[in-house]
Design a protein around this motif. Sequence first.
Motif, PDB file in Angstrom:
ATOM      1  N   PRO A 171      42.635  35.384  49.950  1.00 48.99           N
ATOM      2  CA  PRO A 171      41.788  36.260  50.767  1.00 48.99           C
ATOM      3  C   PRO A 171      41.976  37.734  50.413  1.00 48.99           C
ATOM      4  CG  PRO A 171      43.534  35.273  52.102  1.00 48.99           C
ATOM      5  CD  PRO A 171      43.637  34.671  50.740  1.00 48.99           C
ATOM      6  N   HIS A 172      40.905  38.409  50.084  1.00 48.66           N
ATOM      7  CA  HIS A 172      40.943  39.848  49.819  1.00 48.66           C
ATOM      8  C   HIS A 172      39.519  40.385  49.879  1.00 48.66           C
ATOM      9  CE1 HIS A 172      39.710  38.636  45.745  1.00 48.66           C
ATOM     10  NE2 HIS A 172      39.426  39.900  45.474  1.00 48.66           N
ATOM     11  N   LEU A 173      39.391  41.707  49.943  1.00 50.30           N
ATOM     12  CA  LEU A 173      38.070  42.332  49.850  1.00 50.30           C
ATOM     13  C   LEU A 173      37.954  43.000  48.487  1.00 50.30           C
ATOM     14  CD1 LEU A 173      35.356  43.550  50.934  1.00 50.30           C
ATOM     15  CD2 LEU A 173      36.708  45.501  51.696  1.00 50.30           C
ATOM     16  N   HIS A 174      36.926  42.645  47.758  1.00 53.35           N
ATOM     17  CA  HIS A 174      36.598  43.375  46.528  1.00 53.35           C
ATOM     18  C   HIS A 174      35.461  44.325  46.920  1.00 53.35           C
ATOM     19  CE1 HIS A 174      35.743  43.898  42.119  1.00 53.35           C
ATOM     20  NE2 HIS A 174      34.559  44.197  42.628  1.00 53.35           N
ATOM     21  N   TRP A 175      35.753  45.636  46.817  1.00 56.22           N
ATOM     22  CA  TRP A 175      34.777  46.678  47.216  1.00 56.22           C
ATOM     23  C   TRP A 175      34.253  47.350  45.961  1.00 56.22           C
ATOM     24  CZ3 TRP A 175      36.070  52.266  48.839  1.00 56.22           C
ATOM     25  CH2 TRP A 175      34.924  52.918  49.320  1.00 56.22           C
ATOM     26  N   PHE A 228      36.347  44.964  32.575  1.00 58.54           N
ATOM     27  CA  PHE A 228      37.207  45.806  33.413  1.00 58.54           C
ATOM     28  C   PHE A 228      37.034  45.410  34.866  1.00 58.54           C
ATOM     29  CE2 PHE A 228      33.122  47.838  32.984  1.00 58.54           C
ATOM     30  CZ  PHE A 228      32.843  48.347  34.241  1.00 58.54           C
ATOM     31  N   HIS A 229      37.998  45.771  35.677  1.00 60.91           N
ATOM     32  CA  HIS A 229      37.903  45.488  37.107  1.00 60.91           C
ATOM     33  C   HIS A 229      36.873  46.429  37.709  1.00 60.91           C
ATOM     34  CE1 HIS A 229      39.667  45.321  41.358  1.00 60.91           C
ATOM     35  NE2 HIS A 229      38.979  44.220  41.133  1.00 60.91           N
ATOM     36  N   THR A 230      35.833  45.860  38.320  1.00 65.24           N
ATOM     37  CA  THR A 230      34.646  46.642  38.674  1.00 65.24           C
ATOM     38  C   THR A 230      34.690  47.225  40.093  1.00 65.24           C
ATOM     39  OG1 THR A 230      33.584  44.601  39.356  1.00 65.24           O
ATOM     40  CG2 THR A 230      33.160  45.359  37.095  1.00 65.24           C
ATOM     41  N   ALA A 244      37.555  48.016  43.845  1.00 63.83           N
ATOM     42  CA  ALA A 244      38.910  48.164  44.385  1.00 63.83           C
ATOM     43  C   ALA A 244      39.173  46.970  45.293  1.00 63.83           C
ATOM     44  CB  ALA A 244      39.017  49.466  45.168  1.00 63.83           C
ATOM     45  N   ASP A 245      40.351  46.353  45.136  1.00 65.68           N
ATOM     46  CA  ASP A 245      40.703  45.172  45.948  1.00 65.68           C
ATOM     47  C   ASP A 245      41.651  45.556  47.071  1.00 65.68           C
ATOM     48  OD1 ASP A 245      39.222  43.620  44.277  1.00 65.68           O
ATOM     49  OD2 ASP A 245      40.921  42.743  43.196  1.00 65.68           O
ATOM     50  N   PHE A 246      41.329  45.081  48.262  1.00 61.05           N
ATOM     51  CA  PHE A 246      42.217  45.274  49.415  1.00 61.05           C
ATOM     52  C   PHE A 246      42.751  43.913  49.808  1.00 61.05           C
ATOM     53  CE2 PHE A 246      39.229  48.707  49.370  1.00 61.05           C
ATOM     54  CZ  PHE A 246      39.999  49.817  49.667  1.00 61.05           C
TER      55      PHE A 246
HETATM   56 ZN   LIG Z   1      38.347  42.836  42.596  1.00 60.21          ZN
END
Ligand SMILES: [Zn+2]
Length: 461
Positions: A437-441, A358-360, A362-364
């Motif tokens: 480019p993104h932030l995985h939080w 699962f996606h662990t 939140a992506d911005f």
């Molecule tokens: Zn992510």
Amino acid sequence: MSKKTRLALLLAASLLLNLRPPPVAAQATGPHYVVQAGDTFYDIARQFGLSMAALQRANPGVNAEILSVGQTLVVPGFAGVTGALGAHVLEPGESLDSLALRLGLKRETLIRLNRVVNPELLFVGESVVVVDQLDGGTTIPTGRTYLTQAGKGWLSLAAAHNQNPWALAALNRRQHPGWLIPGQSVVAPGGDQPTTALPFPLVALEARPFPVEQGHTVSIHVVTAHPTTLSGSLGDWPLRFNVEAENSQYALLGVYRLAEPDLYRLTLEARDGNRRVRFSQPLPVRGGSYAVDPPLKVDPATIDPAVIQPEFEQIKSIVAPVTPARHWQGVFQLPSVGALRSVFGALRSYNGGPYDTFHTGADFSGAEDRPITAPAPGSVVFTGALTVRGNATVIDHGWGVYTGYWHQSSVQVQTGQRVETGQIIGYQGATGRATGPHLHWELWVGGFQVDPLQWTQVEFP
Ligand SMILES: [Zn+2]
């Protein structure tokens, strides 16, 4: 007729309609239910385990489509019970025993009303049928609850707590004082706490938010009569209690995203000196409403367990310690002004494999070098370049709560540094396993990844 007069007449007529006494059924002293605002015929039938036809047969004059608040319905199937039936949602720390004591009912009456086979299996949040027996005058007992032990009767229990055995039996509505089941709760007079099933020195228990959901955080709050060492578990997950105030402790638990929706046993143990009491109660964990991502095609090297597993274990060991100080207050802020591109929890399948990940986080989304800000105060416990996660930062917020920031173009903090809400800790990038480019939080609670966005909406503990 003027507009004003017409309005006044209309108002008077509607008031008259509302004031008309509700139709009263013939056997209002038998088991009956008084219709509440928002009730439907279907809900009422379901609440009492009846079919709509059975409820209709017992109330031949009633139009199931038009119920009015205060109207009385005869509830069939509860021979021998008199009074108004209602519903009570079982709260943490309550049992059939404590509910019976508080409502002045016989335990057997509640068991019969609810067709309960095993009272031990009643769970938090379950709707229990209760009855107001109209005898009035019952005083609500308050006091300390003790759990009975094997081989100990009323006399020894009464002697241990300096009570009159007959008064104790009367308070607990037992006709046969000699007959006690080990583990049953008995209330002894004294103290001003409402009767619960919680054994002394446990005073109150709360699980919030309720219902508990997979992939979310739950806060278990316990109030004790005096400072006590607490431990516990939900199913196989240990609860680690943090002291907020002298007699108030919280355990925060991250419920694993892939946990089976089911009833889990919430167990608490309080120890002071060499005395130890246990309390346990089933608590439901509900499935979350998560999306299923379309199958993903990636370079097989990036999902090689030989690469992924050691890095995952490394992060897990970083977020394992439970720091006793709580650094945050109130809700968390978002760490990026970028648009939310992908939420936590969506099921994923890589290269035609099963949907077992699962996606662990939140992506911005956002341009390279958009600032990343700390969502809450904390202390930096890791910075470094990782194969999958790229340039990464982990912040410890205390009480076993950690946040992680992956794929950064650059990291602006150092291990050991204290950060404040809104402080720039790095810049977004596409380092590690990232397609752009993104932030995985990510947010970890008690060793499990949970939905970080819940923390921006719900105030913990
Ligand atoms: Zn992510």
